[in-house]
Design a protein around this motif. Structure first.
Motif, PDB file in Angstrom:
ATOM      1  N   ARG A 145     -21.898  61.859 -11.996  1.00  0.00           N
ATOM      2  CA  ARG A 145     -20.769  62.630 -11.461  1.00  0.00           C
ATOM      3  C   ARG A 145     -20.121  63.511 -12.519  1.00  0.00           C
ATOM      4  NH1 ARG A 145     -16.319  60.198  -9.614  1.00  0.00           N
ATOM      5  NH2 ARG A 145     -16.669  58.199 -10.651  1.00  0.00           N
ATOM      6  N   VAL A 146     -20.201  63.106 -13.784  1.00  0.00           N
ATOM      7  CA  VAL A 146     -19.598  63.911 -14.846  1.00  0.00           C
ATOM      8  C   VAL A 146     -20.393  65.203 -15.054  1.00  0.00           C
ATOM      9  CG1 VAL A 146     -18.987  63.999 -17.289  1.00  0.00           C
ATOM     10  CG2 VAL A 146     -18.636  61.873 -15.982  1.00  0.00           C
ATOM     11  N   ALA A 147     -21.719  65.055 -15.145  1.00  0.00           N
ATOM     12  CA  ALA A 147     -22.582  66.233 -15.334  1.00  0.00           C
ATOM     13  C   ALA A 147     -22.867  66.944 -14.025  1.00  0.00           C
ATOM     14  CB  ALA A 147     -23.898  65.807 -15.977  1.00  0.00           C
ATOM     15  N   ARG A 148     -22.518  66.315 -12.904  1.00  0.00           N
ATOM     16  CA  ARG A 148     -22.825  66.836 -11.579  1.00  0.00           C
ATOM     17  C   ARG A 148     -24.327  67.096 -11.427  1.00  0.00           C
ATOM     18  NH1 ARG A 148     -18.115  71.131  -9.647  1.00  0.00           N
ATOM     19  NH2 ARG A 148     -16.408  69.634  -9.558  1.00  0.00           N
ATOM     20  N   ARG A 181     -26.224  78.744  -2.431  1.00  0.00           N
ATOM     21  CA  ARG A 181     -27.460  77.980  -2.574  1.00  0.00           C
ATOM     22  C   ARG A 181     -27.328  76.639  -1.852  1.00  0.00           C
ATOM     23  NH1 ARG A 181     -30.488  76.632  -8.344  1.00  0.00           N
ATOM     24  NH2 ARG A 181     -32.358  75.658  -7.434  1.00  0.00           N
ATOM     25  N   LEU A 182     -28.396  76.256  -1.143  1.00  0.00           N
ATOM     26  CA  LEU A 182     -28.380  75.024  -0.354  1.00  0.00           C
ATOM     27  C   LEU A 182     -29.697  74.294  -0.580  1.00  0.00           C
ATOM     28  CD1 LEU A 182     -27.025  73.211   1.797  1.00  0.00           C
ATOM     29  CD2 LEU A 182     -28.045  74.692   3.553  1.00  0.00           C
ATOM     30  N   THR A 183     -29.601  73.018  -0.981  1.00  0.00           N
ATOM     31  CA  THR A 183     -30.784  72.203  -1.256  1.00  0.00           C
ATOM     32  C   THR A 183     -30.712  70.921  -0.451  1.00  0.00           C
ATOM     33  OG1 THR A 183     -30.866  73.049  -3.527  1.00  0.00           O
ATOM     34  CG2 THR A 183     -32.139  71.064  -3.050  1.00  0.00           C
ATOM     35  N   LEU A 184     -31.831  70.556   0.205  1.00  0.00           N
ATOM     36  CA  LEU A 184     -31.919  69.293   0.928  1.00  0.00           C
ATOM     37  C   LEU A 184     -32.978  68.420   0.276  1.00  0.00           C
ATOM     38  CD1 LEU A 184     -31.019  71.509   3.252  1.00  0.00           C
ATOM     39  CD2 LEU A 184     -31.380  69.550   4.747  1.00  0.00           C
ATOM     40  N   ILE A 185     -32.585  67.193  -0.062  1.00  0.00           N
ATOM     41  CA  ILE A 185     -33.459  66.230  -0.721  1.00  0.00           C
ATOM     42  C   ILE A 185     -33.780  65.107   0.254  1.00  0.00           C
ATOM     43  CG2 ILE A 185     -33.653  64.565  -2.610  1.00  0.00           C
ATOM     44  CD1 ILE A 185     -31.643  66.310  -4.159  1.00  0.00           C
ATOM     45  N   GLY A 186     -35.058  64.746   0.379  1.00  0.00           N
ATOM     46  CA  GLY A 186     -35.449  63.646   1.248  1.00  0.00           C
ATOM     47  C   GLY A 186     -36.490  62.762   0.603  1.00  0.00           C
ATOM     48  N   ASP A 187     -36.367  61.448   0.784  1.00  0.00           N
ATOM     49  CA  ASP A 187     -37.339  60.540   0.185  1.00  0.00           C
ATOM     50  C   ASP A 187     -38.661  60.528   0.951  1.00  0.00           C
ATOM     51  OD1 ASP A 187     -36.240  59.294   2.390  1.00  0.00           O
ATOM     52  OD2 ASP A 187     -36.259  57.293   1.519  1.00  0.00           O
ATOM     53  N   GLU A 188     -38.652  60.916   2.222  1.00  0.00           N
ATOM     54  CA  GLU A 188     -39.881  60.993   3.009  1.00  0.00           C
ATOM     55  C   GLU A 188     -40.452  62.405   2.910  1.00  0.00           C
ATOM     56  OE1 GLU A 188     -39.862  58.792   6.926  1.00  0.00           O
ATOM     57  OE2 GLU A 188     -37.700  58.893   6.591  1.00  0.00           O
ATOM     58  N   ILE A 212     -28.219  65.175 -10.087  1.00  0.00           N
ATOM     59  CA  ILE A 212     -28.919  64.156  -9.319  1.00  0.00           C
ATOM     60  C   ILE A 212     -30.317  64.021  -9.902  1.00  0.00           C
ATOM     61  CG2 ILE A 212     -29.813  63.530  -7.035  1.00  0.00           C
ATOM     62  CD1 ILE A 212     -27.607  65.651  -6.045  1.00  0.00           C
ATOM     63  N   ARG A 213     -30.723  62.790 -10.178  1.00  0.00           N
ATOM     64  CA  ARG A 213     -32.061  62.542 -10.716  1.00  0.00           C
ATOM     65  C   ARG A 213     -32.974  62.088  -9.587  1.00  0.00           C
ATOM     66  NH1 ARG A 213     -33.837  57.829 -13.155  1.00  0.00           N
ATOM     67  NH2 ARG A 213     -31.666  57.130 -13.212  1.00  0.00           N
ATOM     68  N   LEU A 214     -34.175  62.678  -9.524  1.00  0.00           N
ATOM     69  CA  LEU A 214     -35.141  62.335  -8.497  1.00  0.00           C
ATOM     70  C   LEU A 214     -36.217  61.400  -9.043  1.00  0.00           C
ATOM     71  CD1 LEU A 214     -35.690  65.769  -6.692  1.00  0.00           C
ATOM     72  CD2 LEU A 214     -33.864  64.082  -6.403  1.00  0.00           C
ATOM     73  N   ALA A 215     -36.953  60.769  -8.139  1.00  0.00           N
ATOM     74  CA  ALA A 215     -37.973  59.798  -8.527  1.00  0.00           C
ATOM     75  C   ALA A 215     -39.094  60.435  -9.338  1.00  0.00           C
ATOM     76  CB  ALA A 215     -38.541  59.123  -7.286  1.00  0.00           C
ATOM     77  N   ASP A 216     -39.313  61.743  -9.165  1.00  0.00           N
ATOM     78  CA  ASP A 216     -40.371  62.411  -9.917  1.00  0.00           C
ATOM     79  C   ASP A 216     -39.900  62.899 -11.284  1.00  0.00           C
ATOM     80  OD1 ASP A 216     -38.744  64.479  -9.201  1.00  0.00           O
ATOM     81  OD2 ASP A 216     -40.301  65.722  -8.291  1.00  0.00           O
ATOM     82  N   GLY A 217     -38.665  62.551 -11.661  1.00  0.00           N
ATOM     83  CA  GLY A 217     -38.131  62.933 -12.966  1.00  0.00           C
ATOM     84  C   GLY A 217     -37.308  64.202 -12.953  1.00  0.00           C
ATOM     85  N   ALA A 218     -37.331  64.941 -11.867  1.00  0.00           N
ATOM     86  CA  ALA A 218     -36.557  66.179 -11.789  1.00  0.00           C
ATOM     87  C   ALA A 218     -35.062  65.871 -11.785  1.00  0.00           C
ATOM     88  CB  ALA A 218     -36.935  66.955 -10.532  1.00  0.00           C
ATOM     89  N   VAL A 219     -34.276  66.785 -12.347  1.00  0.00           N
ATOM     90  CA  VAL A 219     -32.820  66.677 -12.360  1.00  0.00           C
ATOM     91  C   VAL A 219     -32.248  67.936 -11.725  1.00  0.00           C
ATOM     92  CG1 VAL A 219     -30.756  66.469 -13.776  1.00  0.00           C
ATOM     93  CG2 VAL A 219     -32.824  65.218 -14.419  1.00  0.00           C
ATOM     94  N   LEU A 220     -31.472  67.751 -10.660  1.00  0.00           N
ATOM     95  CA  LEU A 220     -30.898  68.878  -9.938  1.00  0.00           C
ATOM     96  C   LEU A 220     -29.385  68.890 -10.106  1.00  0.00           C
ATOM     97  CD1 LEU A 220     -32.864  68.712  -6.559  1.00  0.00           C
ATOM     98  CD2 LEU A 220     -33.471  69.929  -8.651  1.00  0.00           C
ATOM     99  N   ALA A 221     -28.841  70.059 -10.368  1.00  0.00           N
ATOM    100  CA  ALA A 221     -27.387  70.207 -10.489  1.00  0.00           C
ATOM    101  C   ALA A 221     -26.785  70.511  -9.122  1.00  0.00           C
ATOM    102  CB  ALA A 221     -27.063  71.328 -11.465  1.00  0.00           C
TER     103      ALA A 221
END
Length: 439
Positions: free
Chosen positions: A87-90, A33-40, A92-101
């Motif tokens: 880093r402990v839970a591995r 699985r591969l995910t790319l996150i971008g602020d734009e 990432i929190r996004l500005a829209d409230g989503a949390v990605l592992a």
């Protein structure tokens, strides 16, 4: 098994480094699985054309999108910036409230333009920075309206390229810089003086050693002038602030990493370091945001805002991410950049910082066609060409080999040359009003 064990690899930063890193993951056999996150909201795009072809109107902003060189089969999460890392839970929190592992993480968030503080009237209308695609689109639209006087603050690469573009459009331009010449901190005042001559010949009003205290606006809130530290005022109805960039690391503030406005510190293999100096084996960084010990410069920590580094380091970090811990390769990239301004093609290799000498070894300063080499403690560390790049690859090889300064003598088209001091300005504390970060 942790919750993140099947989360795959996440790339934070839909940038040139992020895209080329993601492609390298696939080329190196990663099929997960591969995910790319971008602020734009945009797919990765090319930045160098923004201050040249986009501002001039030769290229539409959306024509800068980078091509996909490999089928990614990725999940794109665009338009929502990463705002936190656990880093402990591995996660990432996004500005829209989503949390990605994530199982492994590649940080390629790059840098952001240094804005003019609102406290010094930076919130006035018609004050622009130039970093992203939307910045370029908005600035291009404003330039197309034909401002009476454009004021550019900062004579680094972006400031000089923007000045050149504005003159090509026939717009009156004033350029201010806190240093004695343009590009003084990257090329020194002796070579930078050549750019100053080009500015004068093209009709740019250049004010060296000038500092802006504040901007003033009219009743409608639009900028009309700049107040300088020496008491002068400069009239302008459009301002471009080109005072360098800070690395996009705010989202890592509470992550326990060696990260600040100067970048994310990595080891030689591009693995990010924790605040205690230990290596994070599951987190890598690449591109503008990464700061790593470059063996070509004695292991000194460097961060490089250049196109070639973003491509090479993104691919290098990706290779190491899928390799065993015992097979981590060090990264020894030689920085290189180019710029087109005032009809001159400037190309450079190496890092001139700390150089104690410079010599023009091909061509002449008077002709504005030359190749100059920088030395430090008897070694060649950098070279720059102004429309004279024939020998530049040879000097790049000499710099990587640690050759003496200057490394090449008695070339077939080489005349006599003398060594002199580069004329770098003395270091001083950076602030919005007196210091531009030059690359």
């Amino acid at each position: 098994m942790s919750a993140a064990a099947d989360a795959g690899i996440v790339v934070v930063g839909a940038s040139l480094a992020g895209l080329r890193g993601a492609e390298a993951l696939r080329r190196n056999g990663y099929a997960g699985r591969l995910t790319l996150i971008g602020d734009e909201p945009h797919r990765p795009y090319d930045r160098p054309p923004l201050s040249k072809h986009v501002l001039s109107g030769e290229l539409a902003p959306d024509a800068t999108e980078l091509p996909l060189l490999v089928a990614l089969d990725a999940d794109w999460r665009l338009g929502h910036a990463a705002v936190g890392l656990d880093r402990v839970a591995r996660t990432i929190r996004l500005a829209d409230g989503a949390v990605l592992a994530y199982d492994r993480l590649l940080i390629t968030t790059g840098a952001q333009a240094r804005p003019w503080p609102a406290a010094s009237s930076g919130a006035l209308a018609n004050i622009f920075t130039l970093r992203g695609r939307d910045d370029a689109a908005h600035l291009r639209a404003a330039l197309a309206r034909g401002p009476r006087r454009v004021l550019i603050v900062g004579a680094g690469l972006i400031g000089c390229e923007a000045a050149s573009c504005c003159r090509d459009l026939g717009l009156p331009v004033t350029l201010l810089d806190p240093n004695p010449t343009p590009l003084a901190r990257s090329l020194g005042t002796w070579i930078g003086g050549v750019i100053a001559e080009c500015l004068k010949d093209s009709g740019v009003a250049f004010h060296p050693s000038a500092r802006v205290l504040r901007f003033e606006g009219d009743a409608s809130g639009r900028v009309v002038r700049a107040d300088l530290a020496d008491g002068r005022t400069i009239e302008a109805d459009l301002v471009i602030v080109a005072l360098g960039a800070t690395r996009a690391t705010d989202w890592l503030r509470d992550a326990g990493l060696m990260a600040d406005a100067g970048g994310v510190t990595c080891d030689g293999a591009c693995r990010v370091l924790a605040a205690d100096g230990t290596t994070c084996p599951d987190i890598y960084a690449a591109g503008d945001v990464a700061r790593w010990p470059n063996p070509l410069y004695g292991g000194r920590l460097v961060s490089v805002e250049h196109w070639g580094n973003a491509v090479a380091q993104g691919a290098h970090a990706a290779r190491n991410m899928v390799a065993p811990a015992e097979d981590q390769h060090g990264y020894d990239h030689l920085p290189a950049f180019w710029s087109s301004q005032f009809g001159i093609n400037i190309k450079a290799v190496g890092l001139s910082e700390g150089a104690d000498s410079v010599a023009i070894v091909q061509g002449s300063r008077a002709s504005r066609r030359f190749l100059a080499v920088y030395g430090r403690a008897g070694r060649s560390i950098a070279a720059v060409s102004f429309d004279q790049a024939r020998w530049l690859p040879a000097y790049a090889e000499a710099i990587m080999a640690g050759s003496p300064y200057p490394p090449i003598r008695d070339a077939s088209d080489q005349g006599r040359f003398a060594t002199r001091e580069p004329g770098f300005p003395p270091p001083r504390a950076a602030s919005h009003a007196d210091e531009a970060r030059h690359v």
